[in-house]
Design a protein around this motif. Structure first.
Motif, PDB file in Angstrom:
ATOM      1  N   LEU B 102       1.415   9.165  42.063  1.00 50.08           N
ATOM      2  CA  LEU B 102       1.727  10.595  42.173  1.00 50.08           C
ATOM      3  C   LEU B 102       1.307  11.138  43.525  1.00 50.08           C
ATOM      4  O   LEU B 102       2.027  11.928  44.144  1.00 50.08           O
ATOM      5  CB  LEU B 102       0.982  11.369  41.092  1.00 50.08           C
ATOM      6  CG  LEU B 102       1.605  11.360  39.710  1.00 50.08           C
ATOM      7  CD1 LEU B 102       0.681  12.074  38.751  1.00 50.08           C
ATOM      8  CD2 LEU B 102       2.931  12.064  39.771  1.00 50.08           C
ATOM      9  N   MET B 103       0.139  10.691  43.985  1.00 47.34           N
ATOM     10  CA  MET B 103      -0.352  11.125  45.297  1.00 47.34           C
ATOM     11  C   MET B 103       0.683  10.787  46.360  1.00 47.34           C
ATOM     12  O   MET B 103       1.045  11.617  47.198  1.00 47.34           O
ATOM     13  CB  MET B 103      -1.670  10.418  45.579  1.00 47.34           C
ATOM     14  CG  MET B 103      -2.084  10.391  47.007  1.00 47.34           C
ATOM     15  SD  MET B 103      -3.546   9.345  47.113  1.00 47.34           S
ATOM     16  CE  MET B 103      -3.765   9.318  48.868  1.00 47.34           C
ATOM     17  N   SER B 104       1.190   9.564  46.275  1.00 46.05           N
ATOM     18  CA  SER B 104       2.174   9.128  47.259  1.00 46.05           C
ATOM     19  C   SER B 104       3.464   9.947  47.138  1.00 46.05           C
ATOM     20  O   SER B 104       4.052  10.340  48.147  1.00 46.05           O
ATOM     21  CB  SER B 104       2.442   7.644  47.035  1.00 46.05           C
ATOM     22  OG  SER B 104       2.899   7.044  48.187  1.00 46.05           O
ATOM     23  N   ILE B 105       3.861  10.226  45.902  1.00 50.22           N
ATOM     24  CA  ILE B 105       5.101  10.982  45.694  1.00 50.22           C
ATOM     25  C   ILE B 105       4.976  12.389  46.277  1.00 50.22           C
ATOM     26  O   ILE B 105       5.844  12.857  47.011  1.00 50.22           O
ATOM     27  CB  ILE B 105       5.439  11.067  44.187  1.00 50.22           C
ATOM     28  CG1 ILE B 105       5.847   9.702  43.662  1.00 50.22           C
ATOM     29  CG2 ILE B 105       6.545  12.068  43.939  1.00 50.22           C
ATOM     30  CD1 ILE B 105       6.081   9.681  42.179  1.00 50.22           C
ATOM     31  N   ILE B 106       3.844  13.072  45.951  1.00 53.07           N
ATOM     32  CA  ILE B 106       3.695  14.449  46.433  1.00 53.07           C
ATOM     33  C   ILE B 106       3.613  14.460  47.955  1.00 53.07           C
ATOM     34  O   ILE B 106       4.196  15.316  48.622  1.00 53.07           O
ATOM     35  CB  ILE B 106       2.459  15.118  45.787  1.00 53.07           C
ATOM     36  CG1 ILE B 106       2.611  15.123  44.270  1.00 53.07           C
ATOM     37  CG2 ILE B 106       2.318  16.546  46.273  1.00 53.07           C
ATOM     38  CD1 ILE B 106       1.408  15.643  43.532  1.00 53.07           C
TER      39      ILE B 106
END
Lengths: 364, 297
Positions: B102-106
């Protein structure tokens, strides 16, 4: 039934010794040898452009790094978000030494196998240090230790003059039996070196998992209290896992430095760590075959994203920085989707395919 | 001496925002044992939503600040609903890796907006003239930021101590099985914990965005410092998070005030928290206020 070691359709092991074999059937060994020969022979017939040769080399480097990460993540059950920093330790061991004694020094150009092993040992030392909190803690706090190692590494490279403040440090061309490896055969030469290293390290990891230590690591992952009660030391097993991960990462980093002919800051950031994580997850955690599928899949995805960004760059206003956005977005999506829908990764598809072919033409 | 007190003041200002940011992280950890690696990115998202509402939609900043908190509340709740709800019962390691994803996606999504590459700063809505008190400069933004921070911390502690929902959240963090048996919906509490974390993250992001301006690199660094803060405070302690936030703010200010430029060092403020993290993990793994786990095999 154990007599037929060519076309065994399932597990017919009658002794533990049989179960621990590297190849369970002769057919597996044959297929493996065919693959290996194909990998060694194809450059004689096909002439790949430099760009794709570089991609191939990067995949092989990532395979070596992912061996290490998979030991920690898949077999040890610990998360590491600092793997790119360990790779960076290896790369900067070579690069900073080249900066000190000169990039054309004999040790760098002729003694590169020594340098690569040295970089691996350096990585192992840092891995052991970062893994030390495992002696005190259970659970996943180690994630924090690896994260802070990544941050400390980025600071050290970015701010200290010794490392040229993150600017590129050059490493000289290497020498081989026939003299200096020139520009034309650079990528091909490293392809073969990397291939040999991947095979050696692969057998190393496979054998490690058959030893007392490897099995204790898996036992600690599955249930550390039970492992403790059976006389293993969960903390030490985890610390060693980190040390080994650092070793493989260091080797990968040193080869990266030689391949890129130097080391720069941006190859070892937190995003790269997440990329290694994505490779491990996509390939399949705790599967040796996953170490090959994951890096290949992610590097190809990366290449496609680059193409997409290039293509979209013609249409959209150029103010948007598509390439930097698409890469983390795609890696993050891949991580999340694989964890949600195929937690065993591509290695599982390979396993399904193999069982299908073994049983063909029967269903079961 | 004035210099010292100036550093103390700005340390407390930054530290209290760290505290506010860390509360959200601790909330999620306490209720569901998940280390939310994407927390820093939620903070950044909160800051950008506040900016977008204020400047692009022309909403007065007081309203847009509250609005962005509400938006992030629902955003975090839906993140929990979409990605994490279906992972209940899976090993915790895969849940944490999902938050890494999720961190990477955001991150990627923010890079796709203009916020990823350009710098913005909020329009001044308070007097820009700083308050001078005994030679110490404090800007109005800082004062208002600290007041809002402590107000929110106060509201949250009241919420956990007294309100039914807060008590049910504490119950879940204490014992999931027991709280299920008295009729608390555990998944709902998880969702609520994420939502509250999103709310505090948006508040912290909005305040830090007002004080330092909106630069993704800075916000990124700010988000990652939350991890040393929560480790120092003890992962599951709210008072610990507040105390450690302020300690970390002071350490950072002293580092950049006294160390930088002296021994050939630069940017030590971004290094020390992580060294502290490693040392804490080695010698006092449960932090200053965390619960000690007693293992009996």
């Amino acid at each position: 039934m154990s007599a037929n070691r060519w076309f065994a359709t399932g597990n017919y092991f009658t002794t533990y010794r049989e179960e621990q074999r590297i190849f369970s059937t002769h057919l597996d060994r044959l297929v493996f040898c065919l693959f290996l020969t194909a990998f060694f022979v194809w450059p004689f017939f096909i002439d790949l452009s430099t760009k794709y040769m570089l991609v191939l080399d990067n995949i092989l480097i990532a395979v070596i790094a992912v061996y290490g990460l998979n030991l920690v993540l898949g077999f040890g059950g610990l998360i590491s978000v600092g793997h790119a920093a360990f790779v960076g330790v290896g790369a900067y061991t070579v690069a900073s030494l080249a900066g000190v004694i000169g990039e054309q020094h004999m040790l760098i150009t002729h003694g590169w196998p020594l340098m690569i092993i040295g970089a691996g040992l350096m990585g192992a030392i840092f891995g052991l240090i970062v893994g030390l909190p495992a002696l005190r803690l259970r659970h996943l706090y180690l994630l924090m230790a690896t994260l802070s190692f990544q941050m400390i590494f980025e600071w050290t490279i970015g701010f200290l003059n010794f490392f040229n403040q993150g600017q590129f440090i050059y490493v000289g061309r290497v020498h081989w039996l026939t003299g200096e490896v020139g520009r034309n055969e650079h990528y091909l030469f490293w392809y073969y070196v990397l291939l040999v290293t991947v095979v050696i390290c692969g057998f190393g990891v496979r054998n490690l998992l058959r030893t007392r230590y490897g099995r204790s690591l898996v036992a600690v992952r599955d249930n550390d209290r039970a492992a403790d009660a059976m006389g293993m030391h969960p903390g030490l097993a985890k610390v060693f896992a980190f040390g080994l991960a650092g070793f493989f990462a260091g080797i990968a980093g040193a080869m990266q430095a030689y391949l890129d002919r130097g080391a720069g800051f941006e190859t070892f950031t937190l995003h790269e760590s997440i990329q290694y994580l994505a490779m491990t997850i996509v390939g399949g955690m705790g599967q040796l075959t996953g170490c090959f599928f994951g890096p290949a899949a992610i590097e190809i995805l990366d290449l496609q994203m680059e193409h997409l960004a290039e293509w979209a760059g013609h249409i959209l206003p150029s103010a948007l920085d598509l390439a930097t956005g698409l890469r983390p977005l795609s890696f993050g999506l891949v991580i999340v989707l694989f964890l949600m829908f195929e937690p065993r990764g591509i290695a599982n598809w390979w396993r399904i395919l193999r069982t299908y072919l073994k049983l063909w033409p029967f269903r079961y | 001496m004035t210099y010292f007190f100036q550093l103390v003041v700005s340390g407390i200002v930054v530290g209290s925002i760290y505290a506010l940011a860390a509360i959200g992280f601790v909330l999620i950890y306490k209720s569901s044992r998940v280390l939310n690696i994407a927390h820093g990115q939620i903070i950044a998202a909160g800051a950008y939503i506040t900016y977008a509402l204020t400047v692009w939609c022309q909403i007065p900043i007081y309203i847009s600040f509250v609005l962005s908190m509400i938006v992030t509340f629902f955003l975090a709740m839906s993140v929990e609903r979409i990605f994490l709800r279906r992972l209940i019962g899976e090993p915790i390691i895969s849940v944490i890796m999902v938050t890494i994803g999720l961190m990477s996606i955001i991150d990627g999504l923010i890079y796709l907006t203009p916020f990823g590459s350009e710098n913005f700063s909020f329009p001044a809505f308070l007097p820009t003239e700083p308050v001078v008190f005994a030679g110490i400069y404090i800007s109005y933004t800082q004062i208002v930021g600290v007041i809002i921070t402590f107000l929110l911390i106060g509201i949250f502690s009241w919420f956990f101590k007294k309100s039914t929902v807060g008590i049910s959240m504490r119950a879940v963090s204490d014992d999931q099985m027991a709280s299920m048996s008295i009729g608390i919906s555990v998944p709902r509490v998880f969702g609520l914990a994420w939502a509250c974390a999103g709310l505090t993250a948006a508040a912290a992001g909005g305040i830090i965005g007002n004080i330092t301006g909106l630069n993704f690199e800075t916000l990124h660094a700010f988000g990652i410092i939350v991890f040393p803060v929560v480790i120092l405070g003890g992962l599951d302690s709210l008072p610990g998070a507040v105390a450690a936030g302020i300690i970390m703010g002071l350490i950072q200010q002293f580092a950049s005030g006294y160390l930088d430029g002296n021994f050939g060092l630069n940017g030590t403020a971004n290094l020390l928290p992580y060294i502290i993290l490693l040392v804490i993990l080695l010698f006092k793994p449960h932090g200053l206020f965390g619960t000690h786990e007693i293992e009996r095999v």
